[in-house]
Design a protein around this motif. Structure first.
Motif, PDB file in Angstrom:
ATOM      1  N   MET A   1       0.850  -1.175   0.000  1.00 56.38           N
ATOM      2  CA  MET A   1       0.000   0.000   0.000  1.00 56.38           C
ATOM      3  C   MET A   1       0.891   1.232   0.000  1.00 56.38           C
ATOM      4  O   MET A   1       1.644   1.459   0.932  1.00 56.38           O
ATOM      5  CB  MET A   1      -0.906  -0.048   1.228  1.00 56.38           C
ATOM      6  N   PRO A   2       0.848   2.055  -1.080  1.00 60.95           N
ATOM      7  CA  PRO A   2       1.731   3.220  -1.155  1.00 60.95           C
ATOM      8  C   PRO A   2       1.328   4.325  -0.180  1.00 60.95           C
ATOM      9  O   PRO A   2       0.151   4.579   0.033  1.00 60.95           O
ATOM     10  CB  PRO A   2       1.584   3.685  -2.607  1.00 60.95           C
ATOM     11  N   ARG A   3       2.347   4.938   0.399  1.00 60.92           N
ATOM     12  CA  ARG A   3       2.160   6.107   1.261  1.00 60.92           C
ATOM     13  C   ARG A   3       3.252   7.095   0.882  1.00 60.92           C
ATOM     14  O   ARG A   3       4.390   6.715   0.681  1.00 60.92           O
ATOM     15  CB  ARG A   3       2.296   5.731   2.730  1.00 60.92           C
ATOM     16  N   GLY A   4       2.896   8.374   0.811  1.00 59.46           N
ATOM     17  CA  GLY A   4       3.898   9.373   0.483  1.00 59.46           C
ATOM     18  C   GLY A   4       3.266  10.624  -0.089  1.00 59.46           C
ATOM     19  O   GLY A   4       2.116  10.950   0.188  1.00 59.46           O
ATOM     20  N   LYS A   5       4.042  11.322  -0.911  1.00 63.42           N
ATOM     21  CA  LYS A   5       3.601  12.582  -1.521  1.00 63.42           C
ATOM     22  C   LYS A   5       3.515  12.430  -3.034  1.00 63.42           C
ATOM     23  O   LYS A   5       4.419  11.883  -3.670  1.00 63.42           O
ATOM     24  CB  LYS A   5       4.579  13.717  -1.201  1.00 63.42           C
ATOM     25  N   THR A  64      -5.665   4.131  -3.433  1.00 64.69           N
ATOM     26  CA  THR A  64      -6.457   4.858  -4.427  1.00 64.69           C
ATOM     27  C   THR A  64      -5.512   5.314  -5.525  1.00 64.69           C
ATOM     28  O   THR A  64      -4.492   5.940  -5.258  1.00 64.69           O
ATOM     29  CB  THR A  64      -7.154   6.081  -3.797  1.00 64.69           C
ATOM     30  N   SER A  65      -5.827   4.976  -6.746  1.00 59.78           N
ATOM     31  CA  SER A  65      -4.837   5.229  -7.793  1.00 59.78           C
ATOM     32  C   SER A  65      -5.401   5.984  -8.986  1.00 59.78           C
ATOM     33  O   SER A  65      -5.128   5.648 -10.117  1.00 59.78           O
ATOM     34  CB  SER A  65      -4.212   3.914  -8.243  1.00 59.78           C
ATOM     35  N   GLU A  66      -6.202   7.021  -8.719  1.00 58.32           N
ATOM     36  CA  GLU A  66      -6.695   7.820  -9.833  1.00 58.32           C
ATOM     37  C   GLU A  66      -6.686   9.299  -9.469  1.00 58.32           C
ATOM     38  O   GLU A  66      -7.114   9.683  -8.385  1.00 58.32           O
ATOM     39  CB  GLU A  66      -8.095   7.379 -10.235  1.00 58.32           C
ATOM     40  N   ALA A  86      -9.883  14.712 -17.503  1.00 62.12           N
ATOM     41  CA  ALA A  86      -8.970  13.596 -17.748  1.00 62.12           C
ATOM     42  C   ALA A  86      -8.808  12.846 -16.431  1.00 62.12           C
ATOM     43  O   ALA A  86      -8.654  13.461 -15.374  1.00 62.12           O
ATOM     44  CB  ALA A  86      -7.617  14.106 -18.237  1.00 62.12           C
ATOM     45  N   ASN A  87      -8.871  11.523 -16.492  1.00 53.38           N
ATOM     46  CA  ASN A  87      -8.623  10.679 -15.328  1.00 53.38           C
ATOM     47  C   ASN A  87      -7.312   9.948 -15.565  1.00 53.38           C
ATOM     48  O   ASN A  87      -7.145   9.288 -16.596  1.00 53.38           O
ATOM     49  CB  ASN A  87      -9.765   9.685 -15.119  1.00 53.38           C
ATOM     50  N   ILE A  88      -6.390  10.067 -14.620  1.00 56.24           N
ATOM     51  CA  ILE A  88      -5.055   9.489 -14.777  1.00 56.24           C
ATOM     52  C   ILE A  88      -4.866   8.354 -13.782  1.00 56.24           C
ATOM     53  O   ILE A  88      -5.004   8.551 -12.570  1.00 56.24           O
ATOM     54  CB  ILE A  88      -3.974  10.568 -14.569  1.00 56.24           C
ATOM     55  N   ASP A  89      -4.548   7.175 -14.298  1.00 58.31           N
ATOM     56  CA  ASP A  89      -4.267   6.008 -13.460  1.00 58.31           C
ATOM     57  C   ASP A  89      -2.875   6.179 -12.860  1.00 58.31           C
ATOM     58  O   ASP A  89      -1.888   6.298 -13.585  1.00 58.31           O
ATOM     59  CB  ASP A  89      -4.338   4.738 -14.307  1.00 58.31           C
ATOM     60  N   LEU A  90      -2.793   6.180 -11.525  1.00 54.88           N
ATOM     61  CA  LEU A  90      -1.519   6.400 -10.841  1.00 54.88           C
ATOM     62  C   LEU A  90      -0.781   5.104 -10.509  1.00 54.88           C
ATOM     63  O   LEU A  90       0.332   5.144  -9.997  1.00 54.88           O
ATOM     64  CB  LEU A  90      -1.753   7.199  -9.553  1.00 54.88           C
TER      65      LEU A  90
END
Length: 149
Positions: A1-5, A64-66, A86-90
């Motif tokens: 699970m990513p955490r950061g900026k 959450t990756s959008e 625009a929706n960007i998949d992160l």
């Protein structure tokens, strides 16, 4: 699970529908990640090719990756007009750390209506467990024990 900026650099757009009757459109962008929202400056009379070159920071705390970019036209006497989004998949960003300037399709009512260019950087939060090195010293001083028990 990513955490950061998450840093989003909003660069420019082109091909936007310049539908204002007497003047050029005054576009701005609402950037949304989960419940966090930022708004760019309004590019007055820039028409269908606005340039922003602005940076925005978001806190990433789960998977959450959008990222949503909603392009609006600032109007003085009526409600601002929605020009497209625009929706960007992160997901790929979380794996590689940064994505260079990339053009994304802007759509409205499922139809292409321009492009928006952004650069993305993800800086992971340092995990406290990473700060400890696993070596002889981390086992509570066994090395100094002389066996005099």
């Amino acid at each position: 699970m990513p955490r950061g900026k998450l840093e989003v650099i909003l660069i420019s757009a082109k091909g936007l529908d310049d539908n204002d009757f007497l003047s050029s459109i005054d576009p701005y962008v609402i950037l949304t990640y989960k419940t966090q929202e930022h708004k760019s400056t309004v590019q007055e009379d820039s028409g269908s090719k606005p340039q922003w070159n602005e940076s925005f920071l978001f806190t990433v705390s789960d998977s959450t990756s959008e990222l949503n970019l909603k392009i609006m036209d600032k109007d003085n006497f009526t409600k601002d007009d929605f020009l497209g989004e625009a929706n960007i998949d992160l997901g790929p960003l979380f794996e590689v750390g940064s994505l260079p300037e990339t053009v994304h399709k802007v759509v409205k009512d499922e139809e292409y209506c321009g492009e928006i260019k952004v650069a993305l950087t993800f800086t992971p939060e340092r995990n406290e467990e990473q700060e400890y090195s696993v070596g002889e010293e981390s086992y509570g001083g066994w090395k100094e024990s002389s066996g005099e028990f």
